[in-house]
Design an enzyme around this catalytic site. Structure first.
Site, PDB file in Angstrom:
ATOM      1  N   ARG A  27     -19.402 -53.401  -0.267  1.00 42.86           N
ATOM      2  CA  ARG A  27     -19.428 -53.262  -1.720  1.00 42.86           C
ATOM      3  C   ARG A  27     -18.876 -54.505  -2.422  1.00 42.86           C
ATOM      4  O   ARG A  27     -18.638 -54.478  -3.642  1.00 42.86           O
ATOM      5  CB  ARG A  27     -18.609 -52.040  -2.147  1.00 42.86           C
ATOM      6  CG  ARG A  27     -19.350 -50.720  -1.949  1.00 42.86           C
ATOM      7  CD  ARG A  27     -18.475 -49.494  -2.185  1.00 42.86           C
ATOM      8  NE  ARG A  27     -17.763 -49.555  -3.451  1.00 42.86           N
ATOM      9  CZ  ARG A  27     -16.436 -49.648  -3.552  1.00 42.86           C
ATOM     10  NH1 ARG A  27     -15.685 -49.729  -2.464  1.00 42.86           N
ATOM     11  NH2 ARG A  27     -15.860 -49.648  -4.738  1.00 42.86           N
ATOM     12  N   LYS A  28     -18.667 -55.579  -1.704  1.00 39.70           N
ATOM     13  CA  LYS A  28     -18.186 -56.822  -2.312  1.00 39.70           C
ATOM     14  C   LYS A  28     -19.364 -57.554  -2.947  1.00 39.70           C
ATOM     15  O   LYS A  28     -19.862 -58.553  -2.441  1.00 39.70           O
ATOM     16  CB  LYS A  28     -17.487 -57.689  -1.269  1.00 39.70           C
ATOM     17  CG  LYS A  28     -16.206 -57.052  -0.727  1.00 39.70           C
ATOM     18  CD  LYS A  28     -15.532 -57.930   0.311  1.00 39.70           C
ATOM     19  CE  LYS A  28     -14.262 -57.262   0.832  1.00 39.70           C
ATOM     20  NZ  LYS A  28     -13.582 -58.084   1.866  1.00 39.70           N
TER      21      LYS A  28
END
Length: 287
Positions: free
Chosen positions: A149-150
């Site tokens: 999710r970066k």
């Protein structure tokens, strides 16, 4: 090689790319255009009001990705977009024309930077994902290389899609994609790992997968403890083991092993350099 009467098997087909919903594409295109030029562009008046044609070209080596987003941007402006290469194409060094666009001259200039940014960013992510996947295959490892999710706020869908184009798994789309219990959850809960797993399963429900981030081998065994299991993979073969945290393409071979199923890499999105794209307006009647 083929012998008489015996045909070699066809090469494996690449997995199909996910279909991006048209309403979502339109929403993103409008948001990005509004962000870039929410009022008016004084320079666009210099373009006149006639119809013009332009080429979109890449000046970097890599993997092409992001065509649906560039298409949506120009469609939002009333332009016709035509891709000349399929998504996922390998782009050589030098200048490669990837698409053409036709429409009102001011609209071409209005959408230029947004469309190029989409192509450059998506292609950069797809290129790094492809590199990581090829490193894994060279090691003979058959597991999944995944993203995290970066991602860039407001651009997550595009980056997750680009991971797919590059052959990586996009991982969860958001917090609700699975119940991922990380070190901070463990620290805040305060109980034993067994108690934490029980509470997490109750919170997750039966249809959501549970993933536990473990800081030691002892925690890993506790988290995976089952009445019929005395060890992780040996007694519970359906257990999925994922490695994550600070994994780079260069260091990836050190994390691959016969009992590792997934290696997730934030670097595929947060550290992927964008490819260099440009838009060149063609002269009237030009090729």
């Amino acid at each position: 090689m083929e012998s008489e009467g015996i045909k070699s098997p066809p090469p494996p087909r690449p997995p199909p790319l996910p279909v991006l919903p048209s309403p979502t594409l339109r929403h993103l295109a409008r948001h990005w255009l509004q962000e870039d030029a929410g009022t008016f562009d004084p320079a666009s008046a210099l373009a006149g009001t006639g119809v013009a044609r332009a080429q979109l070209l890449c000046k970097s080596r890599g993997v092409l990705a992001g065509l649906p987003f560039a298409d949506a941007v120009f469609q939002e402006l009333g332009c016709e977009f035509r891709a000349l290469l399929p998504e996922g194409s390998r782009l050589p060094a030098g200048r490669t024309v990837v698409a053409e666009v036709r429409g009102p001259a001011p609209a071409l200039l209005y959408g230029e930077r947004v469309a190029l940014n989409c192509l450059g960013r998506c292609s950069g992510v797809a290129t790094m994902a492809t590199a990581a996947r090829e490193v894994a295959r060279q090691q003979g490892w058959s597991g999944l290389v995944a993203g995290t999710r970066k991602t860039t706020p407001g651009f997550r869908l595009a980056e997750k899609y680009a991971l797919r184009v590059g052959g990586a798994d996009p991982h969860r789309a958001g917090l609700d994609g699975l119940l991922l219990v990380k070190d901070n959850h463990v620290a805040l809960y305060g109980g034993s790992m067994e108690e934490l797993v029980g509470a997490a399963r109750a919170a997750a429900g039966f249809c959501r997968r549970l993933s536990i981030e473990c800081r030691s081998e002892a925690e890993a065994f506790a988290a995976a403890l089952h009445a019929a299991a005395a060890a992780l993979k040996a007694s519970w073969p359906r257990l999925v083991v994922e490695v994550s945290g600070g994994v780079t393409v260069e260091a990836l071979p050190h994390f691959l092993g016969p009992h590792i199923d997934v290696v997730s890499m934030g670097a595929l999105t947060h550290s992927a350099p964008a490819l260099d794209f440009a838009l060149k307006v063609l002269p009237p009647g030009g090729q």
